[in-house]
Design a protein around this motif. Structure first.
Motif, PDB file in Angstrom:
ATOM      1  N   ILE A 332       0.659  -1.097  -0.080  1.00 39.63           N
ATOM      2  CA  ILE A 332       0.018  -0.080  -0.099  1.00 39.63           C
ATOM      3  C   ILE A 332       0.904   1.350  -0.093  1.00 39.63           C
ATOM      4  O   ILE A 332       0.703   2.040  -0.875  1.00 39.63           O
ATOM      5  N   LYS A 333       2.006   1.469   0.677  1.00 38.87           N
ATOM      6  CA  LYS A 333       2.628   2.595   1.113  1.00 38.87           C
ATOM      7  C   LYS A 333       3.737   2.765   0.049  1.00 38.87           C
ATOM      8  O   LYS A 333       3.783   3.925  -0.464  1.00 38.87           O
ATOM      9  N   SER A 334       4.079   1.829  -0.857  1.00 34.02           N
ATOM     10  CA  SER A 334       4.796   2.015  -2.102  1.00 34.02           C
ATOM     11  C   SER A 334       4.173   2.266  -3.268  1.00 34.02           C
ATOM     12  O   SER A 334       4.591   2.740  -4.483  1.00 34.02           O
ATOM     13  N   PRO A 336       1.340   5.106  -4.417  1.00 33.41           N
ATOM     14  CA  PRO A 336       0.368   6.181  -4.257  1.00 33.41           C
ATOM     15  C   PRO A 336      -0.910   6.169  -4.390  1.00 33.41           C
ATOM     16  O   PRO A 336      -1.679   6.701  -3.441  1.00 33.41           O
ATOM     17  N   LYS A 338      -2.560   3.308  -4.267  1.00 30.72           N
ATOM     18  CA  LYS A 338      -3.302   2.349  -3.361  1.00 30.72           C
ATOM     19  C   LYS A 338      -3.243   3.195  -1.898  1.00 30.72           C
ATOM     20  O   LYS A 338      -4.363   2.743  -1.300  1.00 30.72           O
ATOM     21  N   SER A 339      -2.535   4.000  -1.748  1.00 29.25           N
ATOM     22  CA  SER A 339      -2.238   4.771  -0.409  1.00 29.25           C
ATOM     23  C   SER A 339      -3.592   5.625  -0.485  1.00 29.25           C
ATOM     24  O   SER A 339      -4.400   5.726   0.572  1.00 29.25           O
ATOM     25  N   ARG A 340      -3.976   6.320  -1.540  1.00 31.50           N
ATOM     26  CA  ARG A 340      -5.013   7.160  -1.502  1.00 31.50           C
ATOM     27  C   ARG A 340      -6.471   6.415  -1.581  1.00 31.50           C
ATOM     28  O   ARG A 340      -7.272   6.856  -0.850  1.00 31.50           O
ATOM     29  N   GLU A 343      -6.998   5.342   2.133  1.00 31.72           N
ATOM     30  CA  GLU A 343      -7.206   6.390   3.058  1.00 31.72           C
ATOM     31  C   GLU A 343      -8.779   6.682   2.846  1.00 31.72           C
ATOM     32  O   GLU A 343      -9.491   6.898   3.764  1.00 31.72           O
ATOM     33  N   ARG A 355      -3.969   5.788   7.801  1.00 30.39           N
ATOM     34  CA  ARG A 355      -2.860   5.811   6.971  1.00 30.39           C
ATOM     35  C   ARG A 355      -1.959   4.617   7.794  1.00 30.39           C
ATOM     36  O   ARG A 355      -2.184   4.581   8.921  1.00 30.39           O
TER      37      ARG A 355
END
Length: 619
Positions: A332-334, A336, A338-340, A343, A355
């Motif tokens: 997820i963190k690598s 962007p 997936k991170s959005r 969230e 997060r």
């Protein structure tokens, strides 16, 4: 002329002459009084000749308001004043009193303006130095003063006090070069203060080495010493190392700086470093080289570093769970996108957090924080990976045994992080840090005994569905932690130093004290006044207060209280270094001076710094 002179009364008496010869003191007093009465005094009518007065009111000197000539007191007579006017200013001899009065008023106004300007420039210089100190404390760029602080102050002052006050604010010199020079002066003032205080005191060092954003190696050192009635921590130096960072290089840098400060290794009671070979090597390490100069040095391996080494996982099953957890987070963190998406999912589910946290091996508390955050977002992660059709990750998160291992790791690393955080402080010493590790060791033994019987009350978040499978895993890991503590802290007991904390308790005889030290301890323990004082002041202040009366025992106690137990201050200093040397300031040359002003416990004397330079206002 008689009205301008006070003539001496003629005595003419032989009797008075004989009295003066018999009593010379009275004669001298009378002569002094006569001289005082003979001093010519200024009269307002002298201004028509163009003269005012200056100097002492008891013996004024005539001052020409036209050319500024100053004459002797004997010239304070109308004839001499008029002669000066007619001979040197013949064109003004027909001017009346009003003309000379106007000249005198103009000179008075000019004098007041000049004095006011000088006073304003001194205030402006003082304000400039204070602004420079604020910028250094906040680790900001020097241009901030002229580009942000000054315009903001002008706007505020103009709105509150008017344009006249705004013009006064504009006189403060706040250019980039000016702020740079001010910080150098502040740093020099602090360094001289530290040098003066260290001359008559023993001290302990904590030293560490790291690189900045421009890959320049910096050697950072803090010192702990006695200042008055307390023990303080003080920034010592930050030296760049252009080539290698071997133990000999580190030793040479520190030795050269101590020599500049007129200090020797004989005054150093201990050194705290990390476990790097260049620091602790038995032959060529920095501490080993320092011990050749002072064999009585106390060497300490940073408690924080050793506590992190203790927490290393050796069990393969737990290590595998942690590895899989990092994969989940990195997926997820690598990315962007997936991170959005994650969230937005967390916001839609009204989650406590939105997060995940990234695991970084060099950040000591990272592992426990990442585990805690994943455990708190367990349900959100399952929903997210179902949408992403990542069956492998969903399988882990739905597995009861896998989640039990994760929950155990979350609980145990929370405890380890709490211990590590409790030892991160400015006033930590060997005694306080050892107590916290002893408490951790006792807790681990208690947890292991309870886990052996299948009781996991000490880990409230663990599931009860896989207790049988978790018993051998938990017991094995707790046993490894216990063994690691014994390995990295072989001498964890501080009972032989209990007399330092409380010299009035019953002290056993086998605590390693010499005869004179035991005798002093017996005397202290029998002093009721000292017992009352001990209960009202900190330990370090108590031993400092009895230095003169009991020098041998207090020296032994203070040498242990001075010693650093962690390199926390160095780590704090490197964080400040990262704030100072950013991408836009990587070529900064005054790194050490900036850090000294920012990190020093001893503050500079701003008035003393201001007196060293002539005040100049900004144009």
């Amino acid at each position: 002329m008689d009205k301008f002179l006070i003539r001496k009364e003629a005595s003419g008496s032989r009797e008075s002459d004989s009295e003066q010869s018999l009593n010379p003191t009275n004669s001298n007093v009378k002569k002094a009084r006569i001289r005082h009465y003979l001093n010519r005094q200024y009269n307002e009518s002298y201004l028509k000749f163009g003269f005012f007065w200056s100097g002492d009111a008891a013996q004024p000197n005539p001052l020409c308001v036209v050319c500024g000539d100053k004459m002797s007191n004997e010239s304070m007579v109308p004839s001499k004043l008029k002669r000066h006017l007619t001979s040197k200013h013949s064109s003004l001899q027909d001017k009346d009193l009003v003309y000379f009065q106007r000249l005198l008023d103009q000179q008075s106004k000019q004098r007041n303006v000049f004095e006011k300007t000088m006073t304003a420039s001194e205030r402006a210089q003082l304000a400039s130095i204070e602004v420079a100190e604020i910028i250094a404390l906040k680790s900001k760029a020097h241009t901030l003063a002229e580009s942000v602080i000054l315009p903001a102050c002008k706007k505020i002052v103009k709105s509150m006090f008017g344009e006249k006050a705004e013009k006064e604010i504009s006189k403060i010199p706040l250019s980039n070069d000016t702020i740079h020079r001010r910080i150098l002066d502040l740093s020099e003032n602090i360094e001289k203060k530290v040098q003066k205080k260290l001359q008559d005191s023993t001290f302990a060092l904590t030293v560490d080495e790291s690189t900045d954003i421009s890959n320049t190696s910096h050697l950072l050192a803090f010192v702990r010493f006695i200042d008055g009635r307390e023990i303080i921590n003080q920034f010592l130096c930050c030296k760049g190392m252009s080539t290698t960072t071997r133990g000999q290089d580190i030793f040479d840098v520190i030795t050269d700086y101590l020599r500049e400060m007129n200090l020797t290794w004989k005054s150093c009671v201990g050194i705290c470093t990390d476990g790097a070979p260049c620091m602790t090597g038995c032959i060529k390490g920095f501490v080993s080289l320092a011990e050749k100069e002072n064999p009585d040095l106390i060497r300490t391996h940073c408690f924080l570093h050793r506590e992190v080494l203790i927490s290393k996982i050796s069990q393969e099953d737990l290590k595998l769970v942690l590895h899989q957890l990092v994969e989940i987070v990195n997926y997820i963190k690598s990315r962007p996108l997936k991170s959005r998406l994650f969230e937005q999912l967390c916001k839609g589910m009204d989650s406590q957090h939105v997060r995940l946290l990234m695991h970084t091996e060099v950040r000591w508390l990272s592992k426990g924080k990442v585990l805690t955050r994943v455990h708190e977002l367990h349900n959100e992660l399952i929903v997210f990976f179902d949408q992403e059709k990542q069956g492998k990750f969903c399988e882990h998160l739905r597995c009861e045994l896998w989640m039990s291992k994760l929950e155990y790791l979350t609980e145990i690393f929370s405890q380890l992080n709490n211990t590590n955080s409790s030892m991160q402080g400015r006033n930590e010493n060997i005694l306080t840090s050892t107590d916290k590790l002893v408490a951790l060791k006792k807790k681990i033994i208690i947890w292991k005994n309870r886990a052996s019987s299948g009781n996991f009350d000490m880990f409230p978040s663990m599931r009860t569905t896989c207790i049988k499978e978790m018993i051998p895993i938990v017991v094995s890991h707790l046993t490894a932690l216990d063994e690691n503590i014994d390995h990295y802290f072989p001498s964890l007991s501080t009972e032989k130093y209990d007399w330092i904390r409380n010299p009035f308790m019953n002290i056993p005889s086998n605590i390693g004290l010499q005869l004179c030290e035991e005798e002093e301890l017996a005397t202290i323990s029998s002093d009721r006044d000292l017992k009352i004082k001990h209960s009202t002041v900190p330990i370090d202040s108590f031993w400092i207060s009895v230095q003169e009366e009991y020098p041998t025992l207090s020296k032994k106690a203070l040498s242990l209280l001075l010693q650093f137990s962690t390199s926390y201050l160095c780590e704090l200093g490197f964080s400040t270094l990262n704030n100072i040397k950013t991408k836009k300031r990587e070529r900064l040359r005054s790194t050490e001076e900036e850090m000294r002003v920012c990190l020093s416990h001893i503050r500079p004397n701003i008035e003393e710094v201001a007196k060293k330079h002539q005040a100049q206002v900004s144009h």
